[in-house]
Enzyme design. Sequence first.
Site, PDB file in Angstrom:
ATOM      1  N   SER A  35       0.858  -1.180   0.000  1.00 53.95           N
ATOM      2  CA  SER A  35       0.000   0.000   0.000  1.00 53.95           C
ATOM      3  C   SER A  35       0.892   1.228   0.000  1.00 53.95           C
ATOM      4  O   SER A  35       1.953   1.235   0.638  1.00 53.95           O
ATOM      5  CB  SER A  35      -0.904   0.013   1.236  1.00 53.95           C
ATOM      6  OG  SER A  35      -1.513   1.283   1.392  1.00 53.95           O
ATOM      7  N   ARG A  44     -24.077  -9.081 -46.091  1.00 52.32           N
ATOM      8  CA  ARG A  44     -22.914  -8.376 -45.541  1.00 52.32           C
ATOM      9  C   ARG A  44     -23.433  -7.284 -44.632  1.00 52.32           C
ATOM     10  O   ARG A  44     -24.216  -6.439 -45.050  1.00 52.32           O
ATOM     11  CB  ARG A  44     -22.056  -7.773 -46.663  1.00 52.32           C
ATOM     12  CG  ARG A  44     -20.766  -7.075 -46.212  1.00 52.32           C
ATOM     13  CD  ARG A  44     -19.726  -8.071 -45.697  1.00 52.32           C
ATOM     14  NE  ARG A  44     -19.591  -9.201 -46.616  1.00 52.32           N
ATOM     15  CZ  ARG A  44     -18.919  -9.166 -47.771  1.00 52.32           C
ATOM     16  NH1 ARG A  44     -18.311  -8.061 -48.157  1.00 52.32           N
ATOM     17  NH2 ARG A  44     -18.854 -10.231 -48.544  1.00 52.32           N
TER      18      ARG A  44
END
Length: 383
Positions: free
Chosen positions: A273, A312
Amino acid sequence: MANTLFGPLSGTDRVDALLDDGAWIAALLEVELALSAVAAEQGAVDGTDADGVERAVAAVAGVDPHLLAAEAREGGNPVIPLVKRLKAAAARIQPGAERAVHPGATSQDVMDTALVLLARRAGHRIGTDLAACADAAAALAAGHRDTPCAARTLGQQALPTTFGLVAAGWCSGLDRARTGLTRALDALPVSYGGAAGTLAATHPHGPAVADALAARLGLAPQGVPWHTERTRIGELAGALGVAAGACAKPAGDVVLLSATELGEVSEGAPGDSSSMPHKRNPAAAVTARGAAKRAPALVATLLAGAEQEFQRAAGAWHAEWETLVDLLRVTAGAAARLRDCLEGLQVHPDAMARNLALAAGAQGHGTGHAAELVDTVLAGRPR
């Protein structure tokens, strides 16, 4: 695509080199080269013309991705300018060889097949990490088969279980996720349909070319062209999402079990930390969860794109490329960081006994049945 600052932290660097710009261009060219070769084998193009394509591929392999991207804006995908470069290089190297470039294909064939190649390569690396995670969980299950701990339901202590059974549950989920992902990867097919998915340009050789291309690239045969039939992309998305979730489960448990008030497990790495030196954060589990939490939205995007119009799609297909790559990356990150977590996980039986004693009403219930379930899980693991 790769992220120097966050890639190692999130674990996505595990597959970045398999999915970056260079990997994309190499895969596109691999498909084009293989297509020319099999088209010649099947009589769809002249073999002499096809001989020049390999040198043309080598000539354009070093194309600047930024330049190719700029050229792709007009046509909507990078295959179009890449094929133009290939044809020009082939014509310079061997006049007539350009006829063997991109035979009977459309740009989607090459894009889809290249994406499948990238997905399989990255996906198998994810599978390797999932297997390692499952093996680590299995080792924890075997080592703590008889270690009593509190089972917790709805956030509260319930009855006693064993930590071995907790870890066996992790193992079972990870094994299932890996099996499902392998199945989805193995089903990914080649794509070869031509301009409208009819194989008209290479008739009557089209189906044979498609099958030969699949065999050459090590992909599943396509059956029929699948330009707008995206179920296999959806199945892969689902399998990756499940794999991310299978990683998130043990990662979440480790985060909770390593809380100061419980202290039943801890990661082997220090978990620093910046402001509180007394803390030992479960950093690998935390970042595995962070990667996994990004997966569901990506899965949803790919499933939403399954509705593709006519022969498509305008937009839905285009949305798949980066989304699937991102999903592969975050799932890889979850698996890689969970592997870091589980392979070094430290278990604290004394803390488990202390916490179990807090719920006096749960005492008197044996844990032999839990140990037997551990044996069942470990004996039934896929080989």
